[in-house]
Design an enzyme around this catalytic site. Structure first.
Site, PDB file in Angstrom:
ATOM      1  N   ARG A 178     -22.411  -4.775  34.954  1.00 45.96           N
ATOM      2  CA  ARG A 178     -21.629  -3.952  34.019  1.00 45.96           C
ATOM      3  C   ARG A 178     -22.383  -2.660  33.701  1.00 45.96           C
ATOM      4  O   ARG A 178     -21.770  -1.605  33.559  1.00 45.96           O
ATOM      5  CB  ARG A 178     -21.319  -4.736  32.741  1.00 45.96           C
ATOM      6  CG  ARG A 178     -20.380  -5.914  32.972  1.00 45.96           C
ATOM      7  CD  ARG A 178     -19.965  -6.569  31.677  1.00 45.96           C
ATOM      8  NE  ARG A 178     -19.090  -5.699  30.902  1.00 45.96           N
ATOM      9  CZ  ARG A 178     -18.731  -5.928  29.632  1.00 45.96           C
ATOM     10  NH1 ARG A 178     -19.204  -6.989  28.987  1.00 45.96           N
ATOM     11  NH2 ARG A 178     -17.931  -5.110  28.999  1.00 45.96           N
ATOM     12  N   CYS A 235     -24.042  -3.042  23.539  1.00 42.72           N
ATOM     13  CA  CYS A 235     -23.544  -4.007  24.517  1.00 42.72           C
ATOM     14  C   CYS A 235     -22.107  -3.643  24.828  1.00 42.72           C
ATOM     15  O   CYS A 235     -21.782  -2.472  24.969  1.00 42.72           O
ATOM     16  CB  CYS A 235     -23.669  -5.427  23.975  1.00 42.72           C
ATOM     17  SG  CYS A 235     -22.893  -5.649  22.346  1.00 42.72           S
TER      18      CYS A 235
END
Length: 286
Positions: A178, A235
């Site tokens: 990611r 995050c």
């Protein structure tokens, strides 16, 4: 400073004491955000269910991210529903690596509670010690009377993290794929904030429990954390970043959290996204 963690056997002893802690069941995960059914089927004795999506976050404009922080009044009302009173010891747990429990720990600690801990190993660690569960709902009566502060310290906004790499270290604590932008299952654009260094929060765990403070410090150091350098973390939506803040607390490292995280950044026109394994090698406009 007392450790922000508590072991299952230590918690069992506290429950049997004359002043048991207030226990929060914060079961939540991306693929199963509603943890109440599992809570009702079995939870730690006296534990109150915490709805992460509605009590540890608020519904807002998507451009604020998936889990913006709730106002003080909302969190205080929730904490009173959980039965928290001034001076209580609070213990939070979940069933997936303490990531959701860390969100409760971080918010309550930053709101002024002095003794908030996370059950190391979570529900699985509790069961591994053959400790008992209860079923059904727990509704504290009377409700708590705790008074919480506004969260103003240890938190960064979107403009702050854009400038963070100029004066400190910005950590992206998501999985490497990611971070690189190879896969993005939840947000409109893949990649990372330019200048951010990847340090997945899972590196701080072994077999579901936190590694030693020395081991955690070594992982931070390998990412570039040195004395005198301010550290911030983000995050996907501000949950896992609090887990990194918890790991930092174990290692004596103060980690500022960006709650909007990539879910806010990737929806903000005029910002930039970096892709690939380097902090700022390949940058594209959003």
């Amino acid at each position: 400073m007392a450790s922000p963690l508590i072991s299952p056997t230590e918690l069992a002893d506290l429950i049997r004491s004359g002043t048991p802690p207030r226990i929060l069941d914060v079961r939540w995960r991306l693929d199963q955000p509603e943890g109440r059914p599992a809570y009702l089927d079995g939870h730690l004795p006296g534990a109150v269910y915490v709805d992460l999506d509605h009590e540890l976050a608020r519904r807002g404009d998507p451009r604020e991210g998936r889990h913006p922080l709730p106002p003080r009044e909302q969190l205080e009302a929730a904490a009173r529903r959980w039965g928290i009173r001034g001076g209580d010891t609070v213990v939070a747990y979940d069933d997936v690596h303490s990531v959701a429990a860390a969100r409760a720990w971080w918010m309550l600690t930053r709101s002024g509670l002095a003794d908030v801990r996370v059950l190391d190993g979570g529900l699985r660690g509790w069961l591994a010690e053959r400790l008992p569960l209860e079923t059904g709902d727990v509704l504290p009566r009377p409700p708590g009377d705790v008074v919480l502060d506004e969260i103003t310290e240890g938190v960064a906004d979107i403009d702050g993290v854009e400038e963070w790499p100029d004066h400190g270290l910005l950590l992206d604590v998501r999985a490497p794929e990611r971070y690189r932008g190879d896969a993005e299952p939840l947000d409109p654009v893949g990649g990372h904030i330019p200048g951010a260094v990847n340090l997945p929060t899972t590196v701080h765990l072994t077999a579901g429990t936190f590694r030693s403070p020395d081991e955690i410090r070594a992982e931070f150091a390998a990412a570039g954390v040195v004395d005198g350098v301010s550290v911030a973390a983000y995050c996907g939506s501000g949950i896992a970043a609090t887990h990194t803040a918890l790991a930092g607390a174990l290692a004596g490292i103060d980690v500022v959290v960006y709650p909007g995280s990539w879910s806010q950044w990737s929806r903000s026109r005029g910002r930039l996204a970096a892709v690939g394994p380097a902090p700022s090698l390949d940058v594209i406009p959003l």
